[in-house]
Scaffold this active site. Structure first.
Site, mmCIF file in Angstrom:
data_model
loop_
_atom_site.group_PDB
_atom_site.id
_atom_site.type_symbol
_atom_site.label_atom_id
_atom_site.label_comp_id
_atom_site.label_asym_id
_atom_site.label_seq_id
_atom_site.Cartn_x
_atom_site.Cartn_y
_atom_site.Cartn_z
ATOM 1 N N LYS A 2 -3.020 9.747 29.297
ATOM 2 C CA LYS A 2 -3.245 9.388 30.698
ATOM 3 C C LYS A 2 -2.477 10.397 31.560
ATOM 4 C CE LYS A 2 -1.159 7.397 33.902
ATOM 5 N NZ LYS A 2 -1.620 8.191 35.063
ATOM 6 N N GLU A 50 11.042 12.419 28.938
ATOM 7 C CA GLU A 50 11.602 13.566 29.657
ATOM 8 C C GLU A 50 11.525 13.243 31.140
ATOM 9 O OE1 GLU A 50 13.317 16.014 28.886
ATOM 10 O OE2 GLU A 50 13.089 15.934 26.717
ATOM 11 N N CYS A 102 11.308 19.940 37.217
ATOM 12 C CA CYS A 102 12.411 19.102 36.740
ATOM 13 C C CYS A 102 13.645 19.953 36.470
ATOM 14 C CB CYS A 102 11.995 18.368 35.473
ATOM 15 S SG CYS A 102 11.272 19.472 34.251
ATOM 16 N N GLU A 126 17.585 13.366 42.859
ATOM 17 C CA GLU A 126 16.540 14.390 42.733
ATOM 18 C C GLU A 126 15.604 14.320 43.936
ATOM 19 O OE1 GLU A 126 13.328 13.831 39.842
ATOM 20 O OE2 GLU A 126 13.713 15.863 39.113
HETATM 21 P P1 NAD Z 1 6.131 9.422 37.949
HETATM 22 O O1 NAD Z 1 7.211 8.784 37.158
HETATM 23 O O2 NAD Z 1 5.796 8.866 39.275
HETATM 24 O O3 NAD Z 1 4.759 9.413 37.128
HETATM 25 C C1 NAD Z 1 4.675 9.974 35.836
HETATM 26 C C2 NAD Z 1 3.490 9.351 35.116
HETATM 27 O O4 NAD Z 1 3.762 7.968 34.882
HETATM 28 C C3 NAD Z 1 2.181 9.405 35.904
HETATM 29 O O5 NAD Z 1 1.110 9.684 35.020
HETATM 30 C C4 NAD Z 1 2.067 7.989 36.439
HETATM 31 O O6 NAD Z 1 0.733 7.603 36.716
HETATM 32 C C5 NAD Z 1 2.655 7.194 35.283
HETATM 33 N N1 NAD Z 1 3.111 5.828 35.616
HETATM 34 C C6 NAD Z 1 3.565 5.363 36.798
HETATM 35 N N2 NAD Z 1 3.874 4.051 36.697
HETATM 36 C C7 NAD Z 1 3.628 3.677 35.427
HETATM 37 C C8 NAD Z 1 3.757 2.459 34.702
HETATM 38 N N3 NAD Z 1 4.194 1.334 35.267
HETATM 39 N N4 NAD Z 1 3.424 2.447 33.405
HETATM 40 C C9 NAD Z 1 2.991 3.575 32.794
HETATM 41 N N5 NAD Z 1 2.826 4.746 33.425
HETATM 42 C C10 NAD Z 1 3.147 4.810 34.735
HETATM 43 O O7 NAD Z 1 6.510 10.979 38.045
HETATM 44 P P2 NAD Z 1 5.739 12.125 38.848
HETATM 45 O O8 NAD Z 1 5.975 11.912 40.312
HETATM 46 O O9 NAD Z 1 4.341 12.272 38.356
HETATM 47 O O10 NAD Z 1 6.538 13.416 38.345
HETATM 48 C C11 NAD Z 1 7.730 13.847 38.902
HETATM 49 C C12 NAD Z 1 8.914 13.489 38.022
HETATM 50 O O11 NAD Z 1 8.696 14.022 36.716
HETATM 51 C C13 NAD Z 1 10.221 14.099 38.496
HETATM 52 O O12 NAD Z 1 11.253 13.150 38.381
HETATM 53 C C14 NAD Z 1 10.446 15.247 37.511
HETATM 54 O O13 NAD Z 1 11.803 15.624 37.351
HETATM 55 C C15 NAD Z 1 9.880 14.675 36.264
HETATM 56 N N6 NAD Z 1 9.537 15.728 35.306
HETATM 57 C C16 NAD Z 1 10.317 15.864 34.202
HETATM 58 C C17 NAD Z 1 10.059 16.875 33.292
HETATM 59 C C18 NAD Z 1 10.894 17.029 32.058
HETATM 60 O O14 NAD Z 1 10.408 17.601 31.078
HETATM 61 N N7 NAD Z 1 12.111 16.539 32.034
HETATM 62 C C19 NAD Z 1 8.985 17.745 33.503
HETATM 63 C C20 NAD Z 1 8.212 17.576 34.649
HETATM 64 C C21 NAD Z 1 8.489 16.555 35.541
#
Ligand code: NAD
Length: 481
Positions: A173, A250, A284, A383
């Site tokens: 997803k 992550e 990130c 962040e």
């Molecule tokens: P997010 O947590 O809002 O969403 C991530 C994913 O989770 C999306 O696909 C979203 O639809 C899904 N999601 C949301 N609620 C959910 C639930 N209740 N159950 C299951 N899935 C759910 O994050 P974002 O805004 O898409 O991305 C930004 C974040 O990602 C930042 O905090 C960034 O640091 C982090 N990030 C981390 C890395 C790493 O490798 N450490 C890499 C890239 C981004």
């Protein structure tokens, strides 16, 4: 007419009851496409297809899997300009960054094609007479993947490639905000010759499709990348499910870049500006905390500000753009909120932070650099996930190291110095999973482990040969000869 992109379930492109519009953040009048918004039923069908496909797929030879992954890699690399353009159009990173990321996805598939052939076990003598011990690795089963919007092709690639290489089935997803690159990648991998049901794509809302994936009893493991808040929900759901799921999370970062008095100023400014602001700061691993020693502080701020003034913020697809738009209105609001918070806390805005108008309507803002900040301020602790960084002045290396580690995160950390002693000490004593010397905190290789410590990560590392820790399960067999 806007093109409609469907989910991939059991090897067929399947319509969903709902769809969402994928909007170009450089030009909000440009619709990239309509993407299916899956339901819980769609997710259940995808997991059932993966379950049906697993017995045969898990017994394929390494050669069969190698050929499919290699073919996928070849197509991704041959089409990297087109895929990079799609990525930049839907996410807003510059075309050069988009093409670079698409190429990275191709390299990842080539690497894991090779890994299919390299999976080895161990044979040991038993501590008991006449018995042999074999340790082998087997696929985990059905892997659920939930990915964020900021690396829309690389992150799906670095999860799907190892999962498939080691014989698992996948239900992915992708981020609902930016699903186009993941869709294109799944299309390529499927056409490379995967049997039906091995790889399934269900696009849609996290709270619907993502949550159903976490709750499904037939899913064995979840690999998640996203925010800490969602990561915590993922972990809780996976532990509450029966049987419990294997998890890999992550999450966010608040990555420090230390600049010592003896640093090469040009190297330090380049590392800071690239690390903090390129890809619109939406990484990130972004260098969002710049911890600068007093003797170089003023020269560093002046040179960094000059460099920022020369950066072109514009349409991601335009030649000459250095920084594209923010991904959407809600991320832009968050960036502006943190700029206001930092000002309220007494930080000085040295440069930027204004909204910008360009030829087309988009989410444009000037990168923002704060000075006179402390590590206790919210701008140093939370962040932002945008082109916003702050400089913290310190008296010596010891204070710099202490502040670098004084954070709940631990993804990446960097130091700019010409001192071997300080570089070596920092590498050993940084509490981050990835440490950079005279380099931006963002920007990594694909053949070595990626991941963090503390609040940034949970579970085993992604990428490189270390990915097998998550995507295989170990079996120990004893034989009396
Ligand atoms: P997010 O947590 O809002 O969403 C991530 C994913 O989770 C999306 O696909 C979203 O639809 C899904 N999601 C949301 N609620 C959910 C639930 N209740 N159950 C299951 N899935 C759910 O994050 P974002 O805004 O898409 O991305 C930004 C974040 O990602 C930042 O905090 C960034 O640091 C982090 N990030 C981390 C890395 C790493 O490798 N450490 C890499 C890239 C981004």
């Amino acid at each position: 007419m806007t093109e409609m992109f469907k989910n991939l379930i059991a090897g067929e492109w399947a319509s969903a009851g709902n769809a969402s519009r994928n909007i170009n953040p450089s030009n909000t009048g440009d619709v990239v496409g309509e993407y299916a918004q899956g339901s819980v039923d769609d997710l259940n069908n995808a997991v059932a297809a993966a379950k049906a496909a697993f017995p045969a797929w898990s017994r394929t030879t390494p050669q069969e899997r190698y050929e499919i992954l290699k073919k996928a890699s070849d197509e991704i690399l041959a089409r990297k300009e087109e895929l990079g353009r799609l990525l930049s159009r839907e996410e807003g990173k510059t075309l050069a960054e988009g093409i670079g990321e698409a190429g990275r996805a191709g390299q990842i598939f080539a690497f894991f094609a090779g890994e299919c052939l390299r999976l080895a076990g161990e044979i040991l003598p038993s501590v008991r007479p006449g018995i042999g011990v074999e340790i082998t690795r087997e696929p985990v089963g059905i892997i659920g993947m939930i990915t964020p919007w900021n690396f829309p092709i690389a992150i799906p690639a670095w999860k799907m490639a190892p999962a498939l290489a080691y014989g698992n089935c996948v239900v992915i997803k992708p981020a609902d905000l930016v699903p186009g690159s993941a869709w294109a990648l799944v299309d390529i991998i499927q056409r490379a010759g995967l049997p039906k049901g091995v790889l399934n794509l269900v696009m849609g809302r996290g709270s619907v499709v993502g949550q159903a994936l976490l709750n499904h009893k037939d899913v064995h493991a979840i690999s998640f990348t996203g925010s800490v808040a969602t990561g915590r929900k993922v972990a809780e759901a996976c532990i509450a499910s029966s049987p419990m799921k294997k998890i890999q999370l992550e999450m966010g970062g608040k990555n420090p870049l230390v600049v010592l008095d003896d640093a090469d100023l040009k190297v330090a400014v380049e590392a800071a500006v690239n690390g903090a602001f390129f890809s619109t700061g939406q990484r990130c691993t972004a260098s969002s905390r710049l911890i600068v020693q007093a003797g170089i502080h003023d020269r560093f701020v002046e040179a960094a500000t000059e460099r920022l003034k020369g950066l072109v913020v514009d349409d991601a697809l335009k030649a000459g753009t250095h920084i594209g738009p923010v991904v959407d209105q809600s991320q832009l609001d968050q960036n502006l909120k943190y700029i206001a918070i930092a000002k309220d806390e007494g930080a000085k805005l040295a440069w930027g932070g204004d909204l910008l108008q360009r030829e087309t309507p988009g989410f444009y803002m000037q990168p923002a650099l704060f000075t006179e900040t402390t590590n206790a301020m919210r701008i140093s602790r939370e962040e932002v996930f945008g082109p916003v960084a702050n400089v913290i002045r310190v008296k010596d290396y010891e204070e710099a190291l202490s502040l670098a580690n004084d954070t709940e995160f631990g993804l990446a950390a960097g130091i700019c110095t010409t001192s071997l002693k300080h570089a070596t000490h920092f590498k050993r004593n940084s509490e981050a999973g990835m440490v950079m010397v005279n380099l931006p905190t963002a920007g990594v290789d694909y053949h070595v482990p990626f991941g963090g410590r503390k609040g940034s990560s949970y579970g085993s590392r992604e990428q490189g040969a270390y990915a097998k820790e998550f995507y295989t399960t170990v079996k120990t067999a004893y034989t009396l000869a």
